[in-house]
Write an enzyme that holds these catalytic residues in place. Structure first.
Site, PDB file in Angstrom:
ATOM      1  N   GLN A   1     -19.575  53.236 -31.058  1.00 23.57           N
ATOM      2  CA  GLN A   1     -19.181  54.270 -31.561  1.00 23.57           C
ATOM      3  C   GLN A   1     -17.875  54.856 -32.372  1.00 23.57           C
ATOM      4  OE1 GLN A   1     -20.574  57.923 -29.429  1.00 23.57           O
ATOM      5  NE2 GLN A   1     -20.901  56.744 -27.744  1.00 23.57           N
ATOM      6  N   ASP A   2     -17.012  53.563 -32.157  1.00 24.15           N
ATOM      7  CA  ASP A   2     -15.649  53.889 -32.651  1.00 24.15           C
ATOM      8  C   ASP A   2     -15.307  52.663 -33.119  1.00 24.15           C
ATOM      9  OD1 ASP A   2     -13.670  55.415 -33.216  1.00 24.15           O
ATOM     10  OD2 ASP A   2     -12.708  55.348 -31.455  1.00 24.15           O
ATOM     11  N   ILE A   3     -15.939  51.702 -33.969  1.00 24.68           N
ATOM     12  CA  ILE A   3     -15.698  50.399 -34.704  1.00 24.68           C
ATOM     13  C   ILE A   3     -14.443  50.987 -35.981  1.00 24.68           C
ATOM     14  CG2 ILE A   3     -16.180  48.535 -36.158  1.00 24.68           C
ATOM     15  CD1 ILE A   3     -16.891  48.158 -33.150  1.00 24.68           C
TER      16      ILE A   3
ATOM     17  N   ASN B   1      -9.332  49.188 -33.237  1.00 24.39           N
ATOM     18  CA  ASN B   1      -9.978  48.799 -31.948  1.00 24.39           C
ATOM     19  C   ASN B   1     -10.632  47.552 -31.915  1.00 24.39           C
ATOM     20  OD1 ASN B   1      -9.732  51.092 -30.607  1.00 24.39           O
ATOM     21  ND2 ASN B   1     -11.781  52.130 -31.423  1.00 24.39           N
TER      22      ASN B   1
END
Length: 306
Positions: free
Chosen positions: A170-172, A176
């Site tokens: 959900q947060d590439i 990260n």
């Protein structure tokens, strides 16, 4: 007539997205406020040294493990506010599911605990930083390195997506993706489920389940739940930024694509093979995007000279 309506709609969407950014800034003053201080001892063991990064619902610090006499990274969730019993129970339950995961392209946490009602993770310290350094230094990523990032991140995602049920990141985004001492690219922040994000959102006024610039068009529809293909779109948008300096649709993400905007061309001296792979990753329709496993295979073939 249709073109005029489309132009008006696109202008409205840009203004609406800008409004969301303003609201996020106004409601997210805590994002810009460091909640902890250098030298603070967490859980009688981890002495904070340097702030490495912060977001809407966490702070990451370089710290010294005073018992083991080593440097580690500590990620503290809900900094300064903490969680209620239900939130802590949810964190404990869901993080227990990811602690047995082991893959060379995942940054594996070594410890999980709570301190003053704030969950925290202990992680290996990556002194090489994250992929964001290519963006912050305004240095386009060389082609060979781009293939390696694509391979490593796709391999990590293939492992996560292969779980039952699949784990969707959900947060590439560049922040990260950390770089190991051996030069491997490793995904961090996996296992943060929609339920955990919702809990943290309520406590910290964070506004989204990911950064808008890396959210695919399906995330702006009537059913915005992320799917595996959403991670692929995020990967493509991240690679576009690492190669050109900006995400494909600026800070507006797939919202503009959903409403008719074409995929911007990748500028720079990159092979057509690499560009085409990026275009496929950020395809409008989820079913037109490759899977993480397919990207891993294709990038492996390139890196082996096939």
């Amino acid at each position: 007539m249709f073109k005029k309506l489309l132009a008006v709609l696109l202008v409205f969407l840009v203004l609406f997205s800008s409004l969301l950014t303003v609201l996020a800034t106004e409601n997210g003053n805590n994002k810009n406020k460091v909640m902890f201080e250098q030298g603070l001892l967490i859980a009688d063991r981890y002495k904070l040294i340097t702030l490495l990064g912060r977001g809407g619902f966490s702070e990451v610090w370089l710290a010294e493990d005073v018992l083991a006499n080593i440097k580690i990274a500590i990620k503290i969730y809900a900094p300064g506010v903490g969680l209620d019993d239900a939130g802590i129970s949810l964190f404990t339950q869901e993080f227990s599911l990811v602690f047995d995961m082991n893959h060379t392209n995942l940054l594996h946490p070594t410890h999980f605990d709570c301190w003053q009602r704030m969950p925290f993770l202990i992680l290996p310290y990556c002194q090489n930083g994250s992929a964001f350094k290519y963006v912050s230094s305004n240095t386009p990523m060389p082609e060979e390195e781009a293939w390696k990032v694509l391979h490593d991140v796709a391999a990590g995602l293939a492992y996560l997506h292969g779980k039952i049920p699949p784990i969707i990141h959900q947060d590439i985004k560049p922040d990260n993706i950390l770089i190991s001492d051996e030069g491997r690219y490793m995904i961090t922040d996996f296992g943060i489920s929609a339920r955990i994000r919702s809990t943290l959102n309520r406590k910290t006024a964070e506004m989204s389940g990911g950064a808008l610039a890396y959210m695919g068009p399906e995330r702006f529809g009537q059913n915005p739940q992320p799917i595996m293909a959403s991670d692929i779109w995020s990967l493509g948008a991240m690679m576009y930024e690492l190669m050109t300096g900006n995400p494909p649709y600026g800070n507006h993400g797939g919202m503009l694509q959903k409403n008719g905007a074409d995929i911007p061309l990748v500028e720079g001296e990159y092979s057509q093979r690499l560009k085409d792979l990026i275009y496929r990753c950020v395809a409008l329709n989820a079913w037109d995007r490759p899977t993480a496993e397919q990207i891993e295979r294709e990038t492996s073939a390139y890196l082996m000279g096939i």
